[in-house]
Design an enzyme around this catalytic site. Structure first.
Site, mmCIF file in Angstrom:
data_model
loop_
_atom_site.group_PDB
_atom_site.id
_atom_site.type_symbol
_atom_site.label_atom_id
_atom_site.label_comp_id
_atom_site.label_asym_id
_atom_site.label_seq_id
_atom_site.Cartn_x
_atom_site.Cartn_y
_atom_site.Cartn_z
ATOM 1 N N CYS A 157 -29.951 -15.652 0.648
ATOM 2 C CA CYS A 157 -30.865 -14.701 1.301
ATOM 3 C C CYS A 157 -30.839 -13.297 0.698
ATOM 4 C CB CYS A 157 -30.562 -14.621 2.797
ATOM 5 S SG CYS A 157 -29.066 -13.676 3.164
ATOM 6 N N GLN A 181 0.055 -8.657 9.232
ATOM 7 C CA GLN A 181 -0.882 -7.597 8.860
ATOM 8 C C GLN A 181 -1.426 -7.843 7.455
ATOM 9 O OE1 GLN A 181 0.762 -3.544 10.248
ATOM 10 N NE2 GLN A 181 2.541 -4.879 10.315
ATOM 11 N N THR A 237 7.712 -4.633 7.531
ATOM 12 C CA THR A 237 6.694 -3.677 7.992
ATOM 13 C C THR A 237 7.352 -2.403 8.481
ATOM 14 O OG1 THR A 237 4.934 -3.243 9.599
ATOM 15 C CG2 THR A 237 6.634 -4.808 10.284
ATOM 16 N N SER A 238 6.732 -1.276 8.138
ATOM 17 C CA SER A 238 7.275 0.019 8.565
ATOM 18 C C SER A 238 6.786 0.404 9.952
ATOM 19 C CB SER A 238 6.870 1.098 7.552
ATOM 20 O OG SER A 238 5.499 0.968 7.240
ATOM 21 N N HIS A 241 -5.468 -8.300 10.259
ATOM 22 C CA HIS A 241 -6.380 -7.548 9.396
ATOM 23 C C HIS A 241 -7.296 -8.445 8.575
ATOM 24 C CE1 HIS A 241 -3.190 -4.155 9.767
ATOM 25 N NE2 HIS A 241 -4.053 -4.132 10.755
ATOM 26 N N PHE A 260 0.815 -1.220 0.000
ATOM 27 C CA PHE A 260 0.000 0.000 0.000
ATOM 28 C C PHE A 260 0.849 1.271 0.000
ATOM 29 C CE2 PHE A 260 -3.446 -2.549 0.186
ATOM 30 C CZ PHE A 260 -4.592 -2.069 0.798
#
Length: 241
Positions: free
Chosen positions: A150, A100, A188-189, A118, A32
């Protein structure tokens, strides 16, 4: 650097891995926040707006168009990092993966104890009757996916902005980090909260950070490696006892 990491791994009996988007980018899944990631592409709305609970409620057509286009990634396979972590779990050294990511690649590699902070694109549920649908159902649907049973909207089991993390997943992750003798943070940052805040529960011996960019955990880390994580975890290193 890698020799030092392998020495830490060889001496550890209770490793926990905490990972983010950088673990999946080597499998072809866009990050991202990287320069080529979703945040740097042009849409009518920024991704963090589209991927919010409010947007899902108010503009579901647009939400699902973006979701199918960008979050469902076909044909992605586990890379060297996923495979090594699964191997460490089989060897009894790695006790948990906390991720994550929402792509299910850790499980595809063979990891059993995975806390998906997540959620996952592989699980989808009707908001009305709770019926389960797989990722292909969403990928192959058009417009707003509806439950054939449904007529309710089928929502991905992904934690959107404005939504809270699953309590059971969260407590499992915290418990694993508390018990760990080594915590490896990778890809990961550490800017997405509350997920990034979980590392404060670590009280073990060795903190390792493997990330291309600096993180706010670097100052406390025993070891920081600025290389792609798949490369680091796949390197064959002989550790001298």
């Amino acid at each position: 650097m890698v020799e030092k990491l392998e020495k830490i791994i060889s001496q550890s009996q209770n490793i926990v891995f905490f990972g983010g988007a950088g673990v999946s980018t080597e499998s072809g899944i866009p990050d991202f926040r990287s320069v080529d990631g979703l945040y740097h592409q042009k849409y009518d709305y920024p991704p963090e707006t589209i991927l919010s609970h409010t947007f899902w409620e108010e503009r579901p057509e647009e939400f699902y168009r973006f979701y199918r286009d960008k979050l469902i990634v076909k044909g992605a396979k586990p890379n060297a990092a996923h495979l090594r972590l699964a191997k460490l779990e089989r060897e009894g050294k790695l006790k948990a993966v906390i991720t994550q990511n929402i792509d299910g690649l850790h499980q595809a590699a063979g990891s059993k104890t995975v806390y998906e902070l997540h959620g996952s694109t592989l699980r989808n549920y009707c908001v009305k009757c709770g019926a389960f649908y797989d990722v292909d159902f969403i990928a192959n649907s058009t417009g707003v996916p509806r439950c054939p049973k449904c007529g309710g909207i089928i929502k991905p089991d992904v934690v959107l902005y404005e939504e809270v993390l699953d309590e059971q997943v969260l407590s499992g992750a915290v418990s694993a980090i508390r018990r760990a003798d080594t915590l490896i943070i990778g890809g990961t940052s550490l800017v997405v909260y509350p997920a990034a805040g979980l590392i404060r529960y670590f009280r073990g011996d060795h903190l390792v950070v493997i990330n291309m960019q600096p993180t706010n955990a670097d100052a406390e880390a025993d070891l920081c490696i600025a290389k792609p994580i798949g490369q680091v975890l796949s390197e064959d290193v002989v550790v001298e006892e």
